[in-house]
Design an enzyme around this catalytic site. Structure first.
Site, short mmCIF file in Angstrom:
data_model
loop_
_atom_site.label_atom_id
_atom_site.label_comp_id
_atom_site.label_asym_id
_atom_site.label_seq_id
_atom_site.Cartn_x
_atom_site.Cartn_y
_atom_site.Cartn_z
N LYS A 1 -13.60 1.07 -13.54
CA LYS A 1 -14.00 -0.27 -13.08
C LYS A 1 -14.52 -1.13 -14.24
O LYS A 1 -14.36 -2.35 -14.24
CB LYS A 1 -15.04 -0.15 -11.96
CG LYS A 1 -14.49 0.47 -10.67
CD LYS A 1 -13.35 -0.34 -10.09
CE LYS A 1 -12.91 0.13 -8.72
NZ LYS A 1 -11.82 -0.68 -8.16
N ASP B 1 3.11 2.04 -4.73
CA ASP B 1 2.23 2.97 -5.43
C ASP B 1 1.82 2.26 -6.71
O ASP B 1 2.66 2.09 -7.62
CB ASP B 1 2.96 4.28 -5.74
CG ASP B 1 2.10 5.23 -6.55
OD1 ASP B 1 0.97 4.85 -6.95
OD2 ASP B 1 2.56 6.36 -6.81
N VAL B 2 0.58 1.84 -6.81
CA VAL B 2 0.16 1.00 -7.95
C VAL B 2 0.27 1.71 -9.29
O VAL B 2 0.23 1.05 -10.33
CB VAL B 2 -1.28 0.44 -7.78
CG1 VAL B 2 -1.37 -0.53 -6.61
CG2 VAL B 2 -2.32 1.55 -7.68
N ASN C 1 -6.39 -4.81 -5.52
CA ASN C 1 -7.49 -4.29 -4.71
C ASN C 1 -7.43 -2.78 -4.50
O ASN C 1 -8.47 -2.14 -4.29
CB ASN C 1 -7.46 -5.02 -3.35
CG ASN C 1 -8.28 -4.32 -2.29
OD1 ASN C 1 -9.51 -4.41 -2.27
ND2 ASN C 1 -7.61 -3.57 -1.40
N THR D 1 -16.70 0.56 4.32
CA THR D 1 -15.29 0.93 4.57
C THR D 1 -15.20 2.46 4.49
O THR D 1 -16.17 3.14 4.13
CB THR D 1 -14.35 0.34 3.50
OG1 THR D 1 -14.61 0.98 2.25
CG2 THR D 1 -14.51 -1.15 3.35
N TYR E 1 -14.94 6.87 -12.29
CA TYR E 1 -14.87 5.66 -11.46
C TYR E 1 -15.47 4.46 -12.21
O TYR E 1 -14.86 3.40 -12.30
CB TYR E 1 -15.60 5.88 -10.13
CG TYR E 1 -15.49 4.71 -9.16
CD1 TYR E 1 -14.31 4.48 -8.45
CD2 TYR E 1 -16.56 3.84 -8.96
CE1 TYR E 1 -14.21 3.40 -7.58
CE2 TYR E 1 -16.45 2.77 -8.08
CZ TYR E 1 -15.28 2.55 -7.39
OH TYR E 1 -15.17 1.49 -6.53
N ASP F 1 0.87 -1.19 0.00
CA ASP F 1 0.00 0.00 0.00
C ASP F 1 0.90 1.24 0.00
O ASP F 1 2.08 1.17 0.38
CB ASP F 1 -0.86 -0.01 1.29
CG ASP F 1 -2.14 0.81 1.19
OD1 ASP F 1 -3.22 0.23 1.30
OD2 ASP F 1 -2.05 2.05 1.00
P1 NAD Z 1 -10.41 1.86 1.34
O1 NAD Z 1 -10.41 3.30 0.97
O2 NAD Z 1 -10.78 1.43 2.72
O3 NAD Z 1 -8.97 1.22 1.03
C1 NAD Z 1 -8.29 1.49 -0.18
C2 NAD Z 1 -6.79 1.26 0.01
O4 NAD Z 1 -6.13 1.50 -1.25
C3 NAD Z 1 -6.16 2.23 1.04
O5 NAD Z 1 -5.40 1.52 2.00
C4 NAD Z 1 -5.29 3.15 0.18
O6 NAD Z 1 -4.12 3.62 0.84
C5 NAD Z 1 -4.93 2.21 -0.98
N1 NAD Z 1 -4.48 2.97 -2.16
C6 NAD Z 1 -5.06 4.04 -2.73
N2 NAD Z 1 -4.30 4.49 -3.75
C7 NAD Z 1 -3.21 3.67 -3.83
C8 NAD Z 1 -2.06 3.62 -4.66
N3 NAD Z 1 -1.86 4.54 -5.63
N4 NAD Z 1 -1.17 2.65 -4.46
C9 NAD Z 1 -1.35 1.73 -3.46
N5 NAD Z 1 -2.40 1.74 -2.62
C10 NAD Z 1 -3.32 2.70 -2.81
O7 NAD Z 1 -11.38 1.17 0.27
P2 NAD Z 1 -12.01 -0.31 0.15
O8 NAD Z 1 -13.45 -0.21 0.27
O9 NAD Z 1 -11.24 -1.28 0.97
O10 NAD Z 1 -11.70 -0.57 -1.42
C11 NAD Z 1 -11.01 -1.69 -1.92
C12 NAD Z 1 -11.40 -1.90 -3.38
O11 NAD Z 1 -12.80 -2.20 -3.46
C13 NAD Z 1 -11.19 -0.67 -4.27
O12 NAD Z 1 -10.69 -1.08 -5.53
C14 NAD Z 1 -12.59 -0.12 -4.42
O13 NAD Z 1 -12.74 0.66 -5.60
C15 NAD Z 1 -13.40 -1.38 -4.45
N6 NAD Z 1 -14.82 -1.22 -4.11
C16 NAD Z 1 -15.20 -0.66 -2.92
C17 NAD Z 1 -16.55 -0.54 -2.62
C18 NAD Z 1 -17.04 0.06 -1.32
O14 NAD Z 1 -18.23 0.37 -1.23
N7 NAD Z 1 -16.20 0.22 -0.31
C19 NAD Z 1 -17.51 -0.97 -3.54
C20 NAD Z 1 -17.09 -1.54 -4.75
C21 NAD Z 1 -15.73 -1.66 -5.02
#
Ligand code: NAD
Length: 250
Positions: free
Chosen positions: A159, A63-64, A90, A190, A155, A37
């Site tokens: 996706k 950093d992805v 993720n 989250t 977004y 992360d």
């Molecule tokens: P979150 O915000 O709790 O966690 C996201 C993590 O990604 C964080 O730890 C952040 O530091 C990390 N991150 C962001 N940019 C980054 C980068 N450039 N390099 C490395 N790490 C990076 O969110 P979450 O809900 O755990 O989301 C996880 C995945 O699920 C994401 O891809 C999100 O789009 C997807 N998603 C989430 C939801 C929701 O409702 N929470 C719904 C559908 C999909």
């Protein structure tokens, strides 16, 4: 016997939220887990918790959006555990700014993290997975990668891109015994959607769209991701696992 015994997994975005939970679940099922992360401190703390629970885990900065950062992450994993079997792409960022109000910069940033990040992770993981005899790549998309909604634009585009990029990966690397599947969560409790859920009205508004009548949990998604990571899903590639309480069935 764990469901992921003898497997090595990288999980991006494992500092918090879904990625952090998946890391702990994977470790409890026998995987050696690399938590990656931007937020290395949180990854280190999560990895320490896993080790305290007798699991095997390490943390690395990632950093992805950066090739260099991915190369470092994969090198770290290979030096530490000599194999790469599972990659969970993720990490992601969210925006619900409507199309007319979104800036060029915001569009580029979202595409860079959510879509280019998946491309780079896949690109650099494949040679090591091939060397390890195969692997499973799980790309976290969204219901916003399947259908449109009132918020966002970039977004959903990012996706939707993840959804189809997964199928290209599946086709091009089936002969390497590398599987690739996408996961499509609905609203999951989250920090990412904390704004939407911060008031009782906001929470109720979100719930009203969900046939099963509740917001999803990180466990709901992680159990699907675990299945795709394990050999239990060995005949699945290029598929879409929807975990959305029925939203997209309507
Ligand atoms: P979150 O915000 O709790 O966690 C996201 C993590 O990604 C964080 O730890 C952040 O530091 C990390 N991150 C962001 N940019 C980054 C980068 N450039 N390099 C490395 N790490 C990076 O969110 P979450 O809900 O755990 O989301 C996880 C995945 O699920 C994401 O891809 C999100 O789009 C997807 N998603 C989430 C939801 C929701 O409702 N929470 C719904 C559908 C999909």
């Amino acid at each position: 016997m764990g469901r992921l015994d003898n497997k090595v997994a990288i999980i991006s975005g494992a500092g918090k939220g879904q990625g952090a939970f998946e890391a702990a679940l994977f470790a409890s099922e026998g995987a050696k887990v690399v938590l990656a992360d931007l937020d290395i401190e949180s990854c280190e703390s999560n990895a320490l918790d896993i080790v305290k629970n007798k699991g095997i885990a390490s943390a690395v900065h990632l950093d992805v959006t950066s090739s260099e950062s991915w190369i470092n992450c994969i090198k770290f994993t290979m030096e530490k555990y000599q194999s790469l079997d599972i990659l969970v792409n993720n990490a992601g960022i969210y925006s619900k700014v409507p199309i007319e109000e979104a800036s060029d910069e915001e569009f580029d940033l979202i595409m860079s993290v959510n879509l280019k990040g998946v491309f780079l992770g896949t690109k650099y993981a494949i040679p090591e997975m091939r060397h390890s005899g195969g692997g499973s790549i799980i790309n976290i998309s969204s219901t916003a990668g399947l259908v449109g909604n009132q918020g966002g634009g970039a977004y959903g585009a990012s996706k939707g891109g993840v959804r189809l990029f997964t199928k290209f990966t599946a086709i091009q690397h089936a002969s390497d015994n590398i599987r690739a599947n996408s996961v499509h969560p609905g609203p999951i409790d989250t920090d990412m959607i904390a704004d939407n859920l911060s008031t009782p009205e906001g929470r109720q508004n979100s719930i009203s769209r969900i046939p099963l009548g509740r917001i999803g949990t990180i466990e709901d998604v992680a159990l699907g991701v675990l299945f795709l990571a394990s050999d239990e899903s060995s005949y699945m590639t290029g598929s879409e696992l929807v975990i959305d309480g029925g939203i997209t069935a309507q």
